[in-house]
Design an enzyme around this catalytic site. Structure first.
Site, PDB file in Angstrom:
ATOM      1  N   ASP A  61       0.847  -1.200   0.000  1.00 62.03           N
ATOM      2  CA  ASP A  61       0.000   0.000   0.000  1.00 62.03           C
ATOM      3  C   ASP A  61       0.882   1.249   0.000  1.00 62.03           C
ATOM      4  O   ASP A  61       0.380   2.365  -0.101  1.00 62.03           O
ATOM      5  CB  ASP A  61      -0.993  -0.013   1.166  1.00 62.03           C
ATOM      6  CG  ASP A  61      -0.309   0.065   2.515  1.00 62.03           C
ATOM      7  OD1 ASP A  61       0.935  -0.089   2.575  1.00 62.03           O
ATOM      8  OD2 ASP A  61      -1.005   0.270   3.524  1.00 62.03           O
ATOM      9  N   SER A  62       2.217   1.047   0.038  1.00 62.40           N
ATOM     10  CA  SER A  62       3.143   2.160  -0.203  1.00 62.40           C
ATOM     11  C   SER A  62       2.914   2.731  -1.601  1.00 62.40           C
ATOM     12  O   SER A  62       3.373   3.837  -1.900  1.00 62.40           O
ATOM     13  CB  SER A  62       4.599   1.711  -0.038  1.00 62.40           C
ATOM     14  OG  SER A  62       4.850   0.518  -0.744  1.00 62.40           O
ATOM     15  N   ASP A 100      -1.140  -6.318  -0.649  1.00 63.83           N
ATOM     16  CA  ASP A 100      -1.216  -5.635   0.648  1.00 63.83           C
ATOM     17  C   ASP A 100      -2.643  -5.130   0.856  1.00 63.83           C
ATOM     18  O   ASP A 100      -3.188  -4.424   0.009  1.00 63.83           O
ATOM     19  CB  ASP A 100      -0.237  -4.447   0.627  1.00 63.83           C
ATOM     20  CG  ASP A 100       0.239  -4.068   2.004  1.00 63.83           C
ATOM     21  OD1 ASP A 100      -0.102  -4.752   2.980  1.00 63.83           O
ATOM     22  OD2 ASP A 100       0.993  -3.065   2.098  1.00 63.83           O
ATOM     23  N   LYS A 130      -1.168  -9.525   2.694  1.00 64.45           N
ATOM     24  CA  LYS A 130      -0.506  -9.037   3.909  1.00 64.45           C
ATOM     25  C   LYS A 130      -1.458  -8.061   4.587  1.00 64.45           C
ATOM     26  O   LYS A 130      -2.166  -7.319   3.908  1.00 64.45           O
ATOM     27  CB  LYS A 130       0.808  -8.322   3.573  1.00 64.45           C
ATOM     28  CG  LYS A 130       1.491  -7.686   4.786  1.00 64.45           C
ATOM     29  CD  LYS A 130       2.857  -7.130   4.476  1.00 64.45           C
ATOM     30  CE  LYS A 130       2.867  -5.706   3.967  1.00 64.45           C
ATOM     31  NZ  LYS A 130       2.240  -4.711   4.856  1.00 64.45           N
ATOM     32  N   GLU A 132      -1.675  -5.440   8.336  1.00 68.03           N
ATOM     33  CA  GLU A 132      -0.922  -4.871   9.453  1.00 68.03           C
ATOM     34  C   GLU A 132      -1.583  -5.197  10.793  1.00 68.03           C
ATOM     35  O   GLU A 132      -2.801  -5.328  10.876  1.00 68.03           O
ATOM     36  CB  GLU A 132      -0.824  -3.341   9.296  1.00 68.03           C
ATOM     37  CG  GLU A 132       0.011  -2.922   8.101  1.00 68.03           C
ATOM     38  CD  GLU A 132       0.224  -1.406   8.016  1.00 68.03           C
ATOM     39  OE1 GLU A 132      -0.208  -0.661   8.932  1.00 68.03           O
ATOM     40  OE2 GLU A 132       0.834  -0.968   7.023  1.00 68.03           O
ATOM     41  N   GLU A 199       8.845  -4.051  10.928  1.00 66.28           N
ATOM     42  CA  GLU A 199       9.258  -2.764  10.347  1.00 66.28           C
ATOM     43  C   GLU A 199       9.774  -1.829  11.429  1.00 66.28           C
ATOM     44  O   GLU A 199       9.119  -1.614  12.455  1.00 66.28           O
ATOM     45  CB  GLU A 199       8.077  -2.118   9.599  1.00 66.28           C
ATOM     46  CG  GLU A 199       8.474  -0.794   8.934  1.00 66.28           C
ATOM     47  CD  GLU A 199       7.508  -0.287   7.882  1.00 66.28           C
ATOM     48  OE1 GLU A 199       6.572  -1.023   7.514  1.00 66.28           O
ATOM     49  OE2 GLU A 199       7.708   0.860   7.422  1.00 66.28           O
TER      50      GLU A 199
HETATM   51  O1  KIV Z   1       3.414  -1.057   1.672  1.00 60.14           O
HETATM   52  C1  KIV Z   1       4.573  -1.455   1.815  1.00 60.14           C
HETATM   53  O2  KIV Z   1       5.442  -1.247   0.966  1.00 60.14           O
HETATM   54  C2  KIV Z   1       4.879  -2.197   3.037  1.00 60.14           C
HETATM   55  C3  KIV Z   1       6.285  -2.559   3.336  1.00 60.14           C
HETATM   56  C4  KIV Z   1       7.133  -1.393   3.616  1.00 60.14           C
HETATM   57  C5  KIV Z   1       6.339  -3.560   4.428  1.00 60.14           C
HETATM   58  O3  KIV Z   1       3.993  -2.479   3.775  1.00 60.14           O
END
Ligand code: KIV
Length: 283
Positions: A61-62, A100, A130, A132, A199
């Protein structure tokens, strides 16, 4: 060595290589083979990282920051991430592709988490998801895993809750912080996650988590003791302009390369150097 014997560090592209699976993550930990991961948000970067033998690609989600230009990851939506994830899946022949789950797509409980995970699996072809959170997300992880969808956990600094955490702050410091991190790690493992991202936590506590867990730990700024390393590709490749976190090692300087190329293109067009005869079509 065949891919079955050694799925990691495969190096150059080999069309015969099999897909990296979650069981290979487990085997890598048992054999002390480090796991490599990069984020990816498009077909071209995914196919390059896949050719290099990177073991997993996270459509993070980055993307909220790197693709969509938001200040945080909080606004990015499932609908925005789905096309990016599908593109990465199409570019990755060997790497495990992890979708994510963005903020607001699983916090309401296990039903919401499962519905979101199913959307990613059906609409993108991703191989895992993934999400959080440790103790607070354990019920969600359990439900998604029970449905047959592999889940990667993510604890320590969790960007979706940066306001709750009070900013970009190292997690797991001090006795209380360490205890909380260990509790989160065990909750995620007990819920059935196949791996857990740590992280921005001190290396020593990350090492302890790595020793205590049977599933692999993946470091994003959590030091060398973890079972694998993951970086945001635009930071790692010097594509990001501005501040880069301390834990990132830059392996290229794409921003300067592209800036120079764009300036040369502009100069060439304005001065009539481009297009040259070799770039033209004849009658
Ligand atoms: O969204 C992302 O890139 C992440 C990583 C930094 C773990 O969650």
């Amino acid at each position: 060595m065949t891919d079955e014997q050694r799925p990691y560090g495969a190096g150059q592209a080999d069309p015969a290589l099999k897909r990296v699976r979650t069981r290979h993550f487990q085997r890598a930990k048992e054999q002390g083979i480090k796991i490599t991961g990069l984020t990816s948000y498009d077909y071209l970067s995914a196919s390059i990282f896949d050719d290099a033998g990177i073991d997993f690609l996270l459509v993070g989600d980055s993307a909220g920051n790197t693709v969509f230009g938001y200040d945080t990851t909080i606004p990015v939506t499932v609908d925005e991430l789905i096309p990016l994830t599908g593109a990465v899946v199409r570019g990755a022949k060997r790497a495990l592709v992890i979708a994510d789950m963005p903020f607001g797509s699983y916090e309401n409980g296990p039903d919401e988490a499962l519905a979101t995970a199913i959307r990613f699996m059906k609409e993108t072809g991703s191989h895992a998801v993934k999400l959080e959170g440790g103790v607070r997300s354990a019920k969600q992880i359990k439900r998604v895993v029970r449905a047959g969808i592999p889940v990667m956990g993510h604890i320590g600094f969790t960007p979706q809750s940066e306001h709750g955490l009070g900013g970009h702050i190292i997690q797991g410091r001090g006795d209380d912080g360490g205890d909380r991190l260990l509790a989160d790690a065990h909750a995620v493992e007990d819920a059935g996650a196949f791996a857990v991202v740590l992280e921005m936590v001190p290396s020593a506590i990350a090492g302890r988590v790595t020793d205590e867990l049977t599933v692999p730990t993946i470091s994003v700024g959590a030091g060398p003791e973890c079972d694998g390393q993951l970086l945001v590709w635009s930071d790692w490749a010097g594509f990001t302009r501005g501040r880069i976190p301390r834990f990132v090692k830059q392996y290229a300087n794409l921003a300067d390369t592209l800036l120079g190329a764009a300036r040369s293109f502009k100069d060439d067009v304005e001065s009539g150097v481009y297009p040259a005869p070799e770039h033209e079509y004849g009658e």
